[in-house]
Design a protein around this motif. Sequence first.
Motif, PDB file in Angstrom:
ATOM      1  N   ARG A  62       0.866  -1.177   0.000  1.00 21.21           N
ATOM      2  CA  ARG A  62       0.000   0.000   0.000  1.00 21.21           C
ATOM      3  C   ARG A  62       0.901   1.225   0.000  1.00 21.21           C
ATOM      4  O   ARG A  62       2.020   1.185   0.520  1.00 21.21           O
ATOM      5  CB  ARG A  62      -0.948  -0.022   1.197  1.00 21.21           C
ATOM      6  CG  ARG A  62      -0.266   0.004   2.537  1.00 21.21           C
ATOM      7  CD  ARG A  62      -1.228  -0.336   3.672  1.00 21.21           C
ATOM      8  NE  ARG A  62      -1.580  -1.740   3.647  1.00 21.21           N
ATOM      9  CZ  ARG A  62      -2.829  -2.198   3.531  1.00 21.21           C
ATOM     10  NH1 ARG A  62      -3.838  -1.348   3.441  1.00 21.21           N
ATOM     11  NH2 ARG A  62      -3.079  -3.481   3.521  1.00 21.21           N
ATOM     12  N   PRO A  63       0.461   2.332  -0.575  1.00 20.86           N
ATOM     13  CA  PRO A  63       1.341   3.504  -0.702  1.00 20.86           C
ATOM     14  C   PRO A  63       1.670   4.137   0.645  1.00 20.86           C
ATOM     15  O   PRO A  63       0.832   4.188   1.545  1.00 20.86           O
ATOM     16  CB  PRO A  63       0.523   4.460  -1.573  1.00 20.86           C
ATOM     17  CG  PRO A  63      -0.889   4.022  -1.400  1.00 20.86           C
ATOM     18  CD  PRO A  63      -0.851   2.552  -1.199  1.00 20.86           C
ATOM     19  N   HIS A  64       2.900   4.577   0.764  1.00 23.22           N
ATOM     20  CA  HIS A  64       3.366   5.360   1.904  1.00 23.22           C
ATOM     21  C   HIS A  64       4.619   6.101   1.452  1.00 23.22           C
ATOM     22  O   HIS A  64       5.484   5.508   0.795  1.00 23.22           O
ATOM     23  CB  HIS A  64       3.682   4.467   3.100  1.00 23.22           C
ATOM     24  CG  HIS A  64       3.902   5.232   4.367  1.00 23.22           C
ATOM     25  ND1 HIS A  64       5.034   5.988   4.588  1.00 23.22           N
ATOM     26  CD2 HIS A  64       3.126   5.365   5.476  1.00 23.22           C
ATOM     27  CE1 HIS A  64       4.945   6.556   5.777  1.00 23.22           C
ATOM     28  NE2 HIS A  64       3.804   6.194   6.343  1.00 23.22           N
ATOM     29  N   PRO A  65       4.758   7.389   1.776  1.00 23.84           N
ATOM     30  CA  PRO A  65       5.904   8.159   1.289  1.00 23.84           C
ATOM     31  C   PRO A  65       7.259   7.582   1.694  1.00 23.84           C
ATOM     32  O   PRO A  65       8.245   7.778   0.965  1.00 23.84           O
ATOM     33  CB  PRO A  65       5.688   9.542   1.915  1.00 23.84           C
ATOM     34  CG  PRO A  65       4.229   9.634   2.151  1.00 23.84           C
ATOM     35  CD  PRO A  65       3.795   8.241   2.511  1.00 23.84           C
ATOM     36  N   GLN A  66       7.331   6.894   2.842  1.00 28.79           N
ATOM     37  CA  GLN A  66       8.615   6.314   3.250  1.00 28.79           C
ATOM     38  C   GLN A  66       9.016   5.133   2.390  1.00 28.79           C
ATOM     39  O   GLN A  66      10.199   4.813   2.285  1.00 28.79           O
ATOM     40  CB  GLN A  66       8.544   5.859   4.716  1.00 28.79           C
ATOM     41  CG  GLN A  66       8.944   6.916   5.718  1.00 28.79           C
ATOM     42  CD  GLN A  66       8.831   6.409   7.144  1.00 28.79           C
ATOM     43  OE1 GLN A  66       7.803   6.582   7.781  1.00 28.79           O
ATOM     44  NE2 GLN A  66       9.884   5.800   7.642  1.00 28.79           N
ATOM     45  N   ILE A  67       8.034   4.456   1.812  1.00 27.06           N
ATOM     46  CA  ILE A  67       8.317   3.271   0.998  1.00 27.06           C
ATOM     47  C   ILE A  67       8.522   3.716  -0.446  1.00 27.06           C
ATOM     48  O   ILE A  67       7.585   4.174  -1.102  1.00 27.06           O
ATOM     49  CB  ILE A  67       7.174   2.250   1.077  1.00 27.06           C
ATOM     50  CG1 ILE A  67       6.910   1.840   2.522  1.00 27.06           C
ATOM     51  CG2 ILE A  67       7.505   1.022   0.234  1.00 27.06           C
ATOM     52  CD1 ILE A  67       5.692   0.943   2.695  1.00 27.06           C
ATOM     53  N   THR A  68       9.737   3.568  -0.927  1.00 21.28           N
ATOM     54  CA  THR A  68      10.021   3.968  -2.311  1.00 21.28           C
ATOM     55  C   THR A  68      10.418   2.786  -3.183  1.00 21.28           C
ATOM     56  O   THR A  68      10.531   2.933  -4.399  1.00 21.28           O
ATOM     57  CB  THR A  68      11.144   5.010  -2.350  1.00 21.28           C
ATOM     58  OG1 THR A  68      12.332   4.457  -1.758  1.00 21.28           O
ATOM     59  CG2 THR A  68      10.741   6.263  -1.590  1.00 21.28           C
ATOM     60  N   ARG A  69      10.634   1.621  -2.567  1.00 22.26           N
ATOM     61  CA  ARG A  69      11.014   0.427  -3.317  1.00 22.26           C
ATOM     62  C   ARG A  69      10.241  -0.769  -2.779  1.00 22.26           C
ATOM     63  O   ARG A  69       9.954  -0.852  -1.585  1.00 22.26           O
ATOM     64  CB  ARG A  69      12.525   0.152  -3.191  1.00 22.26           C
ATOM     65  CG  ARG A  69      13.402   1.283  -3.700  1.00 22.26           C
ATOM     66  CD  ARG A  69      13.472   1.307  -5.222  1.00 22.26           C
ATOM     67  NE  ARG A  69      13.997   2.585  -5.700  1.00 22.26           N
ATOM     68  CZ  ARG A  69      14.406   2.798  -6.949  1.00 22.26           C
ATOM     69  NH1 ARG A  69      14.366   1.806  -7.842  1.00 22.26           N
ATOM     70  NH2 ARG A  69      14.847   3.987  -7.312  1.00 22.26           N
ATOM     71  N   TRP A  70       9.927  -1.697  -3.692  1.00 19.06           N
ATOM     72  CA  TRP A  70       9.177  -2.886  -3.322  1.00 19.06           C
ATOM     73  C   TRP A  70       9.890  -4.128  -3.855  1.00 19.06           C
ATOM     74  O   TRP A  70      10.557  -4.085  -4.893  1.00 19.06           O
ATOM     75  CB  TRP A  70       7.769  -2.829  -3.901  1.00 19.06           C
ATOM     76  CG  TRP A  70       6.866  -1.835  -3.243  1.00 19.06           C
ATOM     77  CD1 TRP A  70       5.938  -2.071  -2.263  1.00 19.06           C
ATOM     78  CD2 TRP A  70       6.783  -0.437  -3.504  1.00 19.06           C
ATOM     79  NE1 TRP A  70       5.299  -0.913  -1.905  1.00 19.06           N
ATOM     80  CE2 TRP A  70       5.797   0.113  -2.649  1.00 19.06           C
ATOM     81  CE3 TRP A  70       7.464   0.425  -4.383  1.00 19.06           C
ATOM     82  CZ2 TRP A  70       5.464   1.463  -2.658  1.00 19.06           C
ATOM     83  CZ3 TRP A  70       7.138   1.769  -4.383  1.00 19.06           C
ATOM     84  CH2 TRP A  70       6.146   2.276  -3.534  1.00 19.06           C
ATOM     85  N   ILE A  71       9.715  -5.227  -3.127  1.00 18.12           N
ATOM     86  CA  ILE A  71      10.265  -6.530  -3.515  1.00 18.12           C
ATOM     87  C   ILE A  71       9.116  -7.535  -3.576  1.00 18.12           C
ATOM     88  O   ILE A  71       8.269  -7.571  -2.679  1.00 18.12           O
ATOM     89  CB  ILE A  71      11.328  -7.011  -2.511  1.00 18.12           C
ATOM     90  CG1 ILE A  71      12.555  -6.104  -2.532  1.00 18.12           C
ATOM     91  CG2 ILE A  71      11.730  -8.463  -2.784  1.00 18.12           C
ATOM     92  CD1 ILE A  71      13.546  -6.381  -1.415  1.00 18.12           C
ATOM     93  N   ALA A  72       9.073  -8.344  -4.622  1.00 14.50           N
ATOM     94  CA  ALA A  72       8.123  -9.456  -4.723  1.00 14.50           C
ATOM     95  C   ALA A  72       8.918 -10.750  -4.820  1.00 14.50           C
ATOM     96  O   ALA A  72       9.958 -10.797  -5.476  1.00 14.50           O
ATOM     97  CB  ALA A  72       7.240  -9.293  -5.959  1.00 14.50           C
ATOM     98  N   VAL A  73       8.429 -11.791  -4.152  1.00 13.88           N
ATOM     99  CA  VAL A  73       9.195 -13.045  -4.124  1.00 13.88           C
ATOM    100  C   VAL A  73       8.858 -13.974  -5.280  1.00 13.88           C
ATOM    101  O   VAL A  73       9.531 -14.992  -5.463  1.00 13.88           O
ATOM    102  CB  VAL A  73       9.012 -13.793  -2.792  1.00 13.88           C
ATOM    103  CG1 VAL A  73       9.504 -12.956  -1.625  1.00 13.88           C
ATOM    104  CG2 VAL A  73       7.562 -14.231  -2.593  1.00 13.88           C
TER     105      VAL A  73
END
Length: 362
Positions: A62-73
């Motif tokens: 879900r969006p949040h300004p602190q999260i700028t990168r995502w990982i999927a397994v």
Amino acid sequence: PQAARMRTRGHIIVDRAAGVPATPDIIHAQHTPVALAAMAAFPQTPAVFACHSASFEMEAPRPHPQITRWIAVDDLCRDRCLSRGVPADRLTVILNAVDLERFARRPALPAKPRRALLLTKNLGHAAAIRAACVSQGVELVELGPATGRISDAIENELPNYDLVFATARMALEAAAVGCAVIVCDARGFAGYLTAERLDAWRQLNFGAGLLSRPTTEQLVAEAISAYDAHDAAIVTDRLRQEASFTDSIAQHLAVYEAALADPRPTPGEVAAGTASWIENLVPMSRGGDWEVIAREKHGFESEATALALAESEHRIGLEVARLTGKNAQRIIRELGERIAEANRPASVGSDIPPAQPSPDKA
């Protein structure tokens, strides 16, 4: 017990964000409630969110300004991230990997399988596997939470078996050790893992995206008949080249470095993002994601209760523990009453629907 073992190896383990002794350089987040606590405690720290489940809301990005990168397994988790608005250029698929030093290669497989291991968190498929192994003349041993027998040193167990029934990381580790693998569990059946299938099946983490058929005695027997020691060795060769834990660490570090280099949000943007998460994840009003997550969390507790009852041979309580919407202590109390008064029907009423099966984790 796992926390105690990690502490002896030098890890700092806490159960509250306030217990973290220093400001971290980066937050590697997974479950949203814990991610919320971590980001609230360290609002200036960049975060990376890892999605390990394509179905559980607790792991939904879900969006949040602190999260700028995502990982999927795996590819299913990648698709879920994209469907939730994660930008494709900020999403990295990092497939599960194996610590090849810990999971050493076993000796060459025999021409025909003699011993098989069922690794499982559930028992809905166990009867079919047992019957198929009997029909194929293969000795079967069962291991995992649903069986009442667990191991924290699975690397010492796997070399004793020629054939392993498993999904997800369990299947990956078994194949990397050198066992032949049949991918299945109570959710469904994929089949015998071959070198031809390896790339596609690993992209789906040997998990939910492959389990399209029910696990039946006939399908399991056919998969056992497909056993091929030479092909299994090719699978192992490739995994030991392509699924190194060392490579996985390097991939994670690259994502962390990218996140650290991303522009930092303003304090106001971070505060607004955290408030949005609180409004959606904390029980405030009906219709928030917190309701779904509460049902998921309840499912984990019910499963743990069911397993405890199984170990005590209180089989009478398994169905109640799976279906009830009540908390664990209440389940135990009601089961005690039911056992004491055998003619008294158990109460299974609840306004919370049954939870889904647990997600794939080793």
